[in-house]
Enzyme design. Structure first.
Site, mmCIF file in Angstrom:
data_model
loop_
_atom_site.group_PDB
_atom_site.id
_atom_site.type_symbol
_atom_site.label_atom_id
_atom_site.label_comp_id
_atom_site.label_asym_id
_atom_site.label_seq_id
_atom_site.Cartn_x
_atom_site.Cartn_y
_atom_site.Cartn_z
ATOM 1 N N LYS A 127 13.814 34.617 12.491
ATOM 2 C CA LYS A 127 13.605 35.439 11.292
ATOM 3 C C LYS A 127 13.506 34.575 10.032
ATOM 4 O O LYS A 127 13.122 35.037 8.976
ATOM 5 C CB LYS A 127 14.714 36.478 11.150
ATOM 6 C CG LYS A 127 14.714 37.531 12.276
ATOM 7 C CD LYS A 127 15.827 38.547 12.099
ATOM 8 C CE LYS A 127 16.029 39.460 13.299
ATOM 9 N NZ LYS A 127 15.064 40.580 13.364
ATOM 10 N N LYS A 137 11.297 50.440 5.945
ATOM 11 C CA LYS A 137 12.249 51.088 5.033
ATOM 12 C C LYS A 137 12.027 50.634 3.606
ATOM 13 O O LYS A 137 12.047 51.436 2.664
ATOM 14 C CB LYS A 137 13.691 50.780 5.466
ATOM 15 C CG LYS A 137 14.062 51.445 6.783
ATOM 16 C CD LYS A 137 15.361 50.906 7.386
ATOM 17 C CE LYS A 137 15.426 51.288 8.870
ATOM 18 N NZ LYS A 137 16.326 50.421 9.645
ATOM 19 N N HIS A 174 11.611 45.630 23.811
ATOM 20 C CA HIS A 174 11.837 45.342 22.384
ATOM 21 C C HIS A 174 11.835 43.870 22.037
ATOM 22 O O HIS A 174 12.146 43.507 20.910
ATOM 23 C CB HIS A 174 13.176 45.915 21.916
ATOM 24 C CG HIS A 174 13.251 47.398 21.951
ATOM 25 N ND1 HIS A 174 12.990 48.178 20.848
ATOM 26 C CD2 HIS A 174 13.539 48.246 22.955
ATOM 27 C CE1 HIS A 174 13.140 49.451 21.180
ATOM 28 N NE2 HIS A 174 13.463 49.520 22.458
ATOM 29 N N THR A 191 11.752 47.009 11.475
ATOM 30 C CA THR A 191 11.777 48.366 10.927
ATOM 31 C C THR A 191 12.298 48.340 9.483
ATOM 32 O O THR A 191 12.005 49.236 8.703
ATOM 33 C CB THR A 191 12.666 49.291 11.783
ATOM 34 O OG1 THR A 191 13.860 48.597 12.155
ATOM 35 C CG2 THR A 191 11.937 49.750 13.038
ATOM 36 N N LYS A 211 18.769 41.550 7.448
ATOM 37 C CA LYS A 211 18.503 41.708 8.888
ATOM 38 C C LYS A 211 19.467 40.797 9.622
ATOM 39 O O LYS A 211 20.121 39.977 9.004
ATOM 40 C CB LYS A 211 17.058 41.331 9.200
ATOM 41 C CG LYS A 211 16.646 39.975 8.617
ATOM 42 C CD LYS A 211 15.189 39.639 8.881
ATOM 43 C CE LYS A 211 14.182 40.312 7.985
ATOM 44 N NZ LYS A 211 13.390 41.338 8.627
ATOM 45 N N ARG A 212 19.550 40.919 10.946
ATOM 46 C CA ARG A 212 20.394 40.007 11.696
ATOM 47 C C ARG A 212 19.967 38.557 11.436
ATOM 48 O O ARG A 212 18.794 38.290 11.183
ATOM 49 C CB ARG A 212 20.313 40.323 13.201
ATOM 50 C CG ARG A 212 21.133 41.517 13.601
ATOM 51 C CD ARG A 212 22.619 41.304 13.351
ATOM 52 N NE ARG A 212 23.173 40.354 14.293
ATOM 53 C CZ ARG A 212 23.875 40.670 15.384
ATOM 54 N NH1 ARG A 212 24.120 41.939 15.666
ATOM 55 N NH2 ARG A 212 24.338 39.740 16.179
#
Ligand code: 26W
Length: 806
Positions: free
Chosen positions: A552, A658, A358, A654, A546-547
């Site tokens: 990111k 969504k 992952h 992911t 998100k985290r």
């Protein structure tokens, strides 16, 4: 699964309240009603659960075990009601009783047994496996404390313990009879038997009981009930010495009990860097050993066959390398306890295990110090050592071209054990989680392994359960979709494609917009209740949830907000489509820079939201304590989905799927599953910008990027960074110096400045595109239509046909 109607359901709740809570419908608290409903569901589920197990036994179906250190399942009440066909009846009954259904459902404490994507993926997979009618079970840890609860105090993240088991968890059933003993430490003795085989005995080991708690996993409208088995560490009866407080050993013994309970004490909150903490290693071995003993016991119960036949009936998927001790543990049991020789044991092991990777972030890859494994798991160390010897020898003889690469491939090198290498060598399948991610594994990160084992590598692009992430969280949109294309999409999500026929249908686009507005109002109401900030529901809801990680790039989003703020300050009459920027994110407690970004978001929010010049044109909100339930509130209201990781870093993502499924348009880089989203919806229905993975990897390999030169060349960038460094956002000048220094003097390791310009321009396009609402809704409908391909049903069908062969 049931034969309730609203009247009998009403009676059932009444009965539960009377028998279990000694109260009436009028006087019951929301919590008592919640427990009553959960109990009604459990009554329905139990016999089906039993029957599912019977059927698996009788049909001798092949089963998959999904071992994962994380299962981020969130709340179950609504999805359980939905899956057994009771949701509408329950909602109606509650409304008739003058109760708000959502108030009842939110009595359930989120089961936050995961950090982020990897844990939530495991939860979506369980839902799809059951809904597709396969025999598949999750195996994880029943952490007493889940992921920390986040509070924001003066803009700073503060972590509180998440004691989710404070009140009874109605979905679990303790199974003490199926507890297994797990042993750590001690010394290993080897005795040669007369026939030459080895007999292994242990001395002075510590033993722990792994007690299973089973949570039912309901399939959608199909009467299937699978199992998520969560293991809890308890004192082993052999060690319960029954001492009294007067004994000398009493406090020593209490200490011992405490240390055992710690094994399933809490979930590690870090998914950014690997830390070689001994307790985490204990957790991993505890999970793996308990699961494997359980799998073997199940096999014996269902089949009268030797263990060598297991791979025909069983497959074990390991979720990242966290459970990769499964390789040596299986070898240990097969050899030491079952008497198989090395070759046969190896054949069985490597035909049972499959591994999913992952992440390629090198700092997140697990490497345990040899000494730690030697002390804690002496027998496993001997086996890992032997696996490594044989593996290196095999490369030497069969792949002479890789001889000078052996130290890079070895499982043990520089006194460390490389868990990814162990997992690859010990599995028959290695998969990445999106096309680009798998390509990077094959051609870069795991290149030499790919040369060795080209057939093992395969891609399984992630997915999400459309039942939770569309049908359940967005009932308005779901029903409008059903109105036009019928209900088949719920069973066959690719049928959402039929929506493409309605992308020019004005009335449908109008109802879609109404649903979005409805969701935006609900979210605005929540934000107002939480923090007293009024959102402009005519503004674009631009969401990044998100985290919090540097890769990111929440920071790039903030820089863009500061830039827009500057523009509006310079020119208050500037023609701009109003925007609401919505953030939610937890930072690992020890991740300093990530916490600085959270603080910065709050400081920017307070400046922007309180500046009268800005009026309703810009708003920034940070919602605290991001978890599954909060995601369920935000996602239906999202219009722009920020997926802006530095290309090559986000394995899949992911959240992107969504939001797409709820009609948001992705603003993203060519990274992870964004690439596949673009391939499906086409360039006109997504906003793509920035460096490609190739360019990023090339910069990392050969240099050539200079952040400072962008700072000096681009006045927008210089202004934002100078404000950051000059105390404009913050109570003191040095407030954000670490963020500033990281960009300026560590050469902006995630290319925030490099992608900033293209990001600004992309947002200008979004601004213009939103003005043509007809066009915007057409894009939204196109995204929803293609989102069926990102249902985890599709992903699971691929795992089944290519890897699991159920
Ligand atoms: C050992 C510390 C640690 C713990 C967890 C390192 C890394 C992790 C996970 C592998 C991080 C994770 O959640 N990865 C995410 O997995 C998702 C499901 O496949 C992907 O969609 C995300 O892109 C990936 O970051």
């Amino acid at each position: 699964m049931h034969n309730y109607d609203p009247a009998s359901f009403h009676t059932a709740i009444e009965g539960k309240l009377k028998r279990k809570h000694r109260t009436t419908l009028e006087e019951a608290t929301d919590k008592e009603i919640y427990y009553s409903i959960a109990s009604i569901i459990q009554d329905l589920v139990m016999p089906k659960w039993f029957e599912t197990n019977q059927e698996i036994q009788q049909n001798k179906s092949k089963q998959v075990y999904y071992i994962s250190m994380e299962f981020l399942i969130g709340r179950l009440i609504e999805s359980n009601l939905q899956n057994c066909g009771l949701l509408d009846i329950c909602n109606q009954t509650l409304l008739d009783l003058g109760r708000r259904p959502e108030r009842i459902y939110e009595q359930e404490h989120d089961a936050a047994l995961g950090n982020g994507g990897l844990g939530r993926l495991a939860a979506c997979f369980l839902d799809s496996i059951a809904s597709l009618g396969y025999a598949g079970h999750g195996s994880g840890i029943r952490y007493r404390y889940g992921l920390f609860e986040q509070r924001i105090i003066h803009g700073n993240q503060v972590e509180l313990p998440d004691y989710w088991l404070k009140e009874e968890y109605p979905w679990e059933t303790r199974k003490p009879d199926e507890a297994v003993e797990i042993r750590f430490g001690g010394t290993v003795h080897e005795h040669k038997r007369r026939d030459g085989s080895l007999e292994i005995s242990y001395e002075n080991t510590d033993s722990v009981m792994a007690v299973p708690y089973d949570v039912p996993v309901l399939g959608y409208h199909n009467e299937v009930v699978n199992t998520l088995r969560l293991w809890s560490a308890e004192l082993s009866p052999a060690e319960n010495k029954g001492l009294s407080a007067s004994d000398q050993q009493y406090y020593h013994h209490l200490d011992h009990i405490h240390s055992i309970e710690q094994i399933s004490g809490f979930l590690y909150p870090d998914d950014s860097t690997f830390e070689g903490k001994e307790l985490r290693l204990k957790q991993q071995y505890f999970l793996v050993s308990a699961t494997i003993k359980n799998i073997i016991a199940n096999f014996r119960r269902n089949h009268d066959l030797p263990l060598s036949m297991m791979p025909e009936y069983t497959v074990i998927q390991i979720n990242d390398t966290h459970p990769s001790l499964a390789v040596p543990e299986l070898m240990r049991i097969l050899m030491d306890e079952e008497g198989y020789g090395w070759e046969k044991a190896w054949q069985i092991t490597t035909n049972l295990l499959a591994y999913t990777n992952h992440t390629t972030l090198s700092e997140a890859l697990e490497k345990w110090p040899v000494s730690m494994i030697q002390n804690l798991l002496p027998r496993l160390y001997m086996i890992i050592h032997e696996i490594n010897e044989r593996f290196c020898e095999q490369i030497y003889t069969t792949h002479p071209e890789l001889r000078d690469k052996i130290h890079e491939l070895a499982i043990i090198s520089y006194e460390q054990i490389h868990m990814a290498h162990l997992a690859i060598v010990g599995s028959f399948s290695v998969n990445g989680v999106a096309k680009i991610h798998t390509e990077i594994l094959k051609n870069k990160e795991m290149k030499n392994f790919y040369t060795l084992y080209p057939k093992k590598f395969n891609n399984k692009t992630n997915g999400i359960t459309h039942r939770r992430w569309l049908q359940q969280v967005n009932p308005c949109l779901a029903s409008k979709i059903t109105d036009v294309i019928g209900p088949r999409w719920v069973h066959e999500p690719h049928k959402l494609m039929n929506l493409l026929r309605y992308t020019n249908d004005a009335p449908f686009l109008e109802t879609m917009k109404d649903c979005k507005q409805h969701s935006k109002h609900l979210l605005a109401k929540y934000v107002y209740e939480q923090q007293g900030v009024k959102l402009n529901t005519d503004s674009i809801f631009d969401v990044q949830i998100k985290r919090l990680h540097e890769y990111k790039r929440q920071l790039m989003n903030v820089f863009h907000i500061i830039y827009l703020y500057n523009e509006l300050k310079d020119n208050p009459n500037m023609d701009i489509t109003p925007r609401t920027f919505i953030f939610a994110a937890k930072a690992a407690p020890s991740y300093h820079l990530a916490k600085e970004v959270i603080k910065l978001i709050h400081h920017v929010a307070s400046v922007v939201n309180n500046d009268p010049d800005i009026k309703d044109k810009l708003k920034v909100v940070f919602l605290e304590n991001y978890n599954v339930s909060l995601a369920e509130k935000i996602i239906p209201a999202a219009e722009v989905s920020e997926q802006i990781s530095t290309a090559s870093k986000e394995a899949s993502g992911t959240g992107n799927m969504k939001m797409m499924m709820n009609g948001a348009i992705t603003c993203g880089t060519l990274d992870g599953a964004n690439i596949e989203i673009r391939d499906f919806v086409g360039d006109d229905n997504i906003f793509i910008f920035g460096l490609t993975a190739e360019q990023v990897l090339d910069y990392y390999a050969h240099g050539g990027y200079d952040a400072k030169s962008i700072y000096h060349a681009d006045v927008r960038v210089k202004r934002v960074l100078d404000q950051l460094n000059g105390g404009v956002f913050g109570s003191q000048e040095i407030e954000f110096k670490d963020l500033f220094y990281n960009i300026m003097y560590h050469n902006d390791p995630f290319f925030v400045l490099k992608d900033f310009g293209p990001y600004v321009e992309t947002h200008e396009m979004i601004d213009r595109a939103y003005r043509d609402q007809n066009h915007w809704q057409r894009m939204a409908a196109t995204n929803i239509a293609h989102s069926g391909k990102f249902s985890s049903d599709r992903t699971i069908m691929e795992y089944v046909s290519d890897i699991w062969k159920l």
